[in-house]
Design a protein around this motif. Structure first.
Motif, PDB file in Angstrom:
ATOM      1  N   ALA A 139       0.748  -1.136  -0.051  1.00 30.11           N
ATOM      2  CA  ALA A 139      -0.064  -0.066   0.094  1.00 30.11           C
ATOM      3  C   ALA A 139       0.913   1.222  -0.159  1.00 30.11           C
ATOM      4  CB  ALA A 139      -1.053   0.028   1.378  1.00 30.11           C
ATOM      5  N   THR A 140       2.281   1.064  -0.063  1.00 29.35           N
ATOM      6  CA  THR A 140       3.129   2.123   0.111  1.00 29.35           C
ATOM      7  C   THR A 140       2.805   3.072  -1.161  1.00 29.35           C
ATOM      8  OG1 THR A 140       4.787   0.952   0.945  1.00 29.35           O
ATOM      9  CG2 THR A 140       5.461   2.914  -0.344  1.00 29.35           C
ATOM     10  N   ASP A 141       2.769   4.718  -0.915  1.00 29.09           N
ATOM     11  CA  ASP A 141       2.316   5.598  -2.031  1.00 29.09           C
ATOM     12  C   ASP A 141       3.645   6.196  -2.539  1.00 29.09           C
ATOM     13  OD1 ASP A 141      -0.240   5.430  -1.843  1.00 29.09           O
ATOM     14  OD2 ASP A 141      -0.143   7.061  -0.057  1.00 29.09           O
ATOM     15  N   GLN A 142       4.721   5.853  -1.822  1.00 31.51           N
ATOM     16  CA  GLN A 142       6.152   6.549  -2.402  1.00 31.51           C
ATOM     17  C   GLN A 142       7.289   5.857  -1.775  1.00 31.51           C
ATOM     18  OE1 GLN A 142       5.515  10.448  -1.225  1.00 31.51           O
ATOM     19  NE2 GLN A 142       6.733  10.348   0.544  1.00 31.51           N
ATOM     20  N   VAL A 143       8.389   5.656  -2.729  1.00 28.93           N
ATOM     21  CA  VAL A 143       9.571   5.111  -2.277  1.00 28.93           C
ATOM     22  C   VAL A 143      10.648   6.309  -2.325  1.00 28.93           C
ATOM     23  CG1 VAL A 143      11.272   3.388  -3.262  1.00 28.93           C
ATOM     24  CG2 VAL A 143       8.868   2.936  -3.410  1.00 28.93           C
ATOM     25  N   GLU A 144      11.698   6.011  -1.333  1.00 25.85           N
ATOM     26  CA  GLU A 144      12.821   7.178  -1.434  1.00 25.85           C
ATOM     27  C   GLU A 144      13.907   6.665  -2.129  1.00 25.85           C
ATOM     28  OE1 GLU A 144      13.683  10.858   0.349  1.00 25.85           O
ATOM     29  OE2 GLU A 144      11.932   9.739   0.193  1.00 25.85           O
TER      30      GLU A 144
ATOM     31  N   ILE B 160      13.145   1.055 -10.081  1.00 27.72           N
ATOM     32  CA  ILE B 160      13.200   2.421 -10.389  1.00 27.72           C
ATOM     33  C   ILE B 160      14.282   2.676 -11.492  1.00 27.72           C
ATOM     34  CG2 ILE B 160      13.456   4.832  -9.759  1.00 27.72           C
ATOM     35  CD1 ILE B 160      12.459   3.588  -6.846  1.00 27.72           C
ATOM     36  N   ASN B 161      13.941   3.261 -12.421  1.00 26.31           N
ATOM     37  CA  ASN B 161      15.249   3.831 -13.445  1.00 26.31           C
ATOM     38  C   ASN B 161      15.158   5.222 -13.667  1.00 26.31           C
ATOM     39  OD1 ASN B 161      15.120   0.818 -14.603  1.00 26.31           O
ATOM     40  ND2 ASN B 161      12.948   1.386 -15.222  1.00 26.31           N
ATOM     41  N   LYS B 162      16.329   5.587 -13.460  1.00 27.19           N
ATOM     42  CA  LYS B 162      16.734   7.099 -13.760  1.00 27.19           C
ATOM     43  C   LYS B 162      18.062   7.094 -14.290  1.00 27.19           C
ATOM     44  CE  LYS B 162      16.227  10.173 -10.365  1.00 27.19           C
ATOM     45  NZ  LYS B 162      15.166  11.037 -11.085  1.00 27.19           N
ATOM     46  N   SER B 163      18.263   8.183 -15.291  1.00 28.15           N
ATOM     47  CA  SER B 163      19.467   8.505 -15.922  1.00 28.15           C
ATOM     48  C   SER B 163      20.239   9.804 -15.158  1.00 28.15           C
ATOM     49  CB  SER B 163      19.275   8.787 -17.088  1.00 28.15           C
ATOM     50  OG  SER B 163      18.584   7.857 -17.815  1.00 28.15           O
ATOM     51  N   VAL B 164      21.677   9.497 -15.267  1.00 30.81           N
ATOM     52  CA  VAL B 164      22.533  10.745 -14.728  1.00 30.81           C
ATOM     53  C   VAL B 164      23.446  11.112 -15.850  1.00 30.81           C
ATOM     54  CG1 VAL B 164      22.390  10.158 -12.417  1.00 30.81           C
ATOM     55  CG2 VAL B 164      23.936   9.085 -13.537  1.00 30.81           C
ATOM     56  N   THR B 165      23.872  12.464 -15.770  1.00 28.70           N
ATOM     57  CA  THR B 165      25.226  12.759 -16.554  1.00 28.70           C
ATOM     58  C   THR B 165      26.239  13.144 -16.008  1.00 28.70           C
ATOM     59  OG1 THR B 165      23.221  13.128 -18.423  1.00 28.70           O
ATOM     60  CG2 THR B 165      25.619  13.916 -18.755  1.00 28.70           C
ATOM     61  N   PRO B 166      27.260  12.508 -15.893  1.00 27.48           N
ATOM     62  CA  PRO B 166      28.490  13.015 -15.356  1.00 27.48           C
ATOM     63  C   PRO B 166      29.174  14.355 -16.142  1.00 27.48           C
ATOM     64  CG  PRO B 166      28.718  10.877 -15.974  1.00 27.48           C
ATOM     65  CD  PRO B 166      27.610  11.278 -16.648  1.00 27.48           C
ATOM     66  N   GLU B 167      29.520  15.329 -15.557  1.00 27.88           N
ATOM     67  CA  GLU B 167      29.908  16.568 -16.378  1.00 27.88           C
ATOM     68  C   GLU B 167      30.806  16.158 -17.326  1.00 27.88           C
ATOM     69  OE1 GLU B 167      30.759  20.903 -14.417  1.00 27.88           O
ATOM     70  OE2 GLU B 167      32.338  19.270 -13.695  1.00 27.88           O
ATOM     71  N   GLY B 168      30.806  16.588 -18.452  1.00 29.45           N
ATOM     72  CA  GLY B 168      31.443  16.300 -19.517  1.00 29.45           C
ATOM     73  C   GLY B 168      31.372  15.022 -20.170  1.00 29.45           C
ATOM     74  N   GLY B 169      30.519  14.173 -19.708  1.00 32.76           N
ATOM     75  CA  GLY B 169      30.235  12.585 -20.146  1.00 32.76           C
ATOM     76  C   GLY B 169      29.046  12.490 -20.834  1.00 32.76           C
ATOM     77  N   GLU B 170      28.684  11.185 -21.092  1.00 29.69           N
ATOM     78  CA  GLU B 170      27.607  10.708 -21.625  1.00 29.69           C
ATOM     79  C   GLU B 170      26.612  10.318 -20.486  1.00 29.69           C
ATOM     80  OE1 GLU B 170      27.947   7.907 -24.807  1.00 29.69           O
ATOM     81  OE2 GLU B 170      30.328   8.647 -25.248  1.00 29.69           O
ATOM     82  N   SER B 171      25.126  10.428 -21.006  1.00 25.32           N
ATOM     83  CA  SER B 171      24.030   9.638 -19.928  1.00 25.32           C
ATOM     84  C   SER B 171      24.348   8.480 -19.436  1.00 25.32           C
ATOM     85  CB  SER B 171      22.868  10.326 -20.743  1.00 25.32           C
ATOM     86  OG  SER B 171      21.728   9.773 -19.775  1.00 25.32           O
ATOM     87  N   LEU B 172      24.023   8.179 -18.340  1.00 28.20           N
ATOM     88  CA  LEU B 172      24.193   6.763 -17.666  1.00 28.20           C
ATOM     89  C   LEU B 172      22.995   6.589 -17.241  1.00 28.20           C
ATOM     90  CD1 LEU B 172      27.618   7.181 -15.957  1.00 28.20           C
ATOM     91  CD2 LEU B 172      27.226   6.439 -17.947  1.00 28.20           C
ATOM     92  N   ASP B 173      22.649   5.035 -17.382  1.00 27.90           N
ATOM     93  CA  ASP B 173      21.128   4.748 -16.882  1.00 27.90           C
ATOM     94  C   ASP B 173      21.414   3.844 -15.584  1.00 27.90           C
ATOM     95  OD1 ASP B 173      20.121   4.026 -20.203  1.00 27.90           O
ATOM     96  OD2 ASP B 173      19.745   5.616 -19.213  1.00 27.90           O
ATOM     97  N   LEU B 174      20.708   4.319 -14.642  1.00 26.14           N
ATOM     98  CA  LEU B 174      20.730   3.510 -13.229  1.00 26.14           C
ATOM     99  C   LEU B 174      19.523   2.873 -12.882  1.00 26.14           C
ATOM    100  CD1 LEU B 174      22.282   6.604 -11.074  1.00 26.14           C
ATOM    101  CD2 LEU B 174      23.418   4.695 -12.281  1.00 26.14           C
ATOM    102  N   SER B 175      19.496   2.018 -12.323  1.00 24.47           N
ATOM    103  CA  SER B 175      18.355   1.299 -11.754  1.00 24.47           C
ATOM    104  C   SER B 175      18.253   0.705 -10.304  1.00 24.47           C
ATOM    105  CB  SER B 175      17.692   0.038 -12.888  1.00 24.47           C
ATOM    106  OG  SER B 175      18.695  -1.077 -12.911  1.00 24.47           O
ATOM    107  N   THR B 176      17.482   0.504  -9.546  1.00 25.98           N
ATOM    108  CA  THR B 176      17.481  -0.237  -8.319  1.00 25.98           C
ATOM    109  C   THR B 176      16.122  -0.917  -8.022  1.00 25.98           C
ATOM    110  OG1 THR B 176      17.895  -0.005  -5.985  1.00 25.98           O
ATOM    111  CG2 THR B 176      16.736   1.879  -6.982  1.00 25.98           C
ATOM    112  N   GLU B 177      16.272  -2.025  -7.458  1.00 26.63           N
ATOM    113  CA  GLU B 177      14.994  -2.932  -7.359  1.00 26.63           C
ATOM    114  C   GLU B 177      14.744  -2.626  -5.635  1.00 26.63           C
ATOM    115  OE1 GLU B 177      15.195  -7.144  -8.166  1.00 26.63           O
ATOM    116  OE2 GLU B 177      16.798  -6.757  -9.785  1.00 26.63           O
ATOM    117  N   PHE B 178      13.222  -2.821  -5.770  1.00 24.16           N
ATOM    118  CA  PHE B 178      12.633  -3.027  -4.399  1.00 24.16           C
ATOM    119  C   PHE B 178      11.430  -3.917  -4.624  1.00 24.16           C
ATOM    120  CE2 PHE B 178      10.494   0.313  -6.669  1.00 24.16           C
ATOM    121  CZ  PHE B 178       8.834   0.242  -6.270  1.00 24.16           C
ATOM    122  N   VAL B 179      10.766  -4.528  -3.460  1.00 23.50           N
ATOM    123  CA  VAL B 179       9.711  -5.451  -3.559  1.00 23.50           C
ATOM    124  C   VAL B 179       8.763  -4.942  -2.632  1.00 23.50           C
ATOM    125  CG1 VAL B 179       9.195  -7.775  -2.387  1.00 23.50           C
ATOM    126  CG2 VAL B 179      11.391  -7.332  -3.368  1.00 23.50           C
ATOM    127  N   LEU B 180       7.616  -5.085  -3.500  1.00 28.24           N
ATOM    128  CA  LEU B 180       6.186  -4.556  -2.668  1.00 28.24           C
ATOM    129  C   LEU B 180       5.626  -5.873  -2.103  1.00 28.24           C
ATOM    130  CD1 LEU B 180       4.550  -2.105  -4.820  1.00 28.24           C
ATOM    131  CD2 LEU B 180       5.855  -1.756  -2.933  1.00 28.24           C
TER     132      LEU B 180
END
Length: 156
Positions: free
Chosen positions: A61-66, A135-155
């Motif tokens: 029933a969680t509404d949000q994940v940190e 959850i999937n998010k992208s980050v971009t290091p200064e002067g670099g190319e975009s990197l895709d990150l993901s992390t799992e969680f269980v409901l």
């Protein structure tokens, strides 16, 4: 002129409400949490920049994940508000079709900094069942190319 001011104030109010609802990124102190990173578009290993959640499991029933992005590089990393959520079904990850709007803003994550993001699950758009999610998010290091990150969680 009055119409233009009213329009600008409406846009500002809307942006403030979205930021409050999605939980625009904020800094937190660095602690040792488990993180999962995947190679990004640039083909770089993700040991130095990672995405993690505050807990491995949450009540169904969680509404949000940190979520947290940890920058263990010597460079600034930029991250936006945008994210996607996938559900593990059978032997494959399936994207959850959330129709969301995001503020187009770059959060600056300094070397050694951990930045928190509140990920709204938007239950009004999707009926979450017990199971594995990521959850999937992208980050971009200064002067670099975009990197895709993901992390799992269980409901549960």
């Amino acid at each position: 002129m009055k119409t233009m001011i009213t329009t600008l104030l409406s846009i500002l109010l809307w942006a403030t409400m979205i930021c409050g609802y999605t939980g625009c990124g904020r800094s937190v102190s660095t602690t040792g949490e488990t993180a999962v990173g995947e190679p990004g578009k640039g083909g770089k290993a993700m040991e130095a920049v990672s995405l993690s959640t505050g807990s491995a499991t949450y009540p169904v029933a969680t509404d949000q994940v940190e979520a947290y992005i940890l920058n263990n590089t010597d460079s600034i990393v930029y991250a936006g508000e945008y994210f996607t959520i996938d559900r593990y079904e059978g032997s494959d990850w399936k994207n959850i079709p959330l129709e969301l709007l995001f503020i187009d803003i770059a959060h600056i994550i300094q070397p050694g900094e951990k930045r928190a993001f509140t990920i709204g699950l938007h239950r009004e758009m999707y009926d979450y069942k017990p199971g594995r999610y990521r959850i999937n998010k992208s980050v971009t290091p200064e002067g670099g190319e975009s990197l895709d990150l993901s992390t799992e969680f269980v409901l549960e």
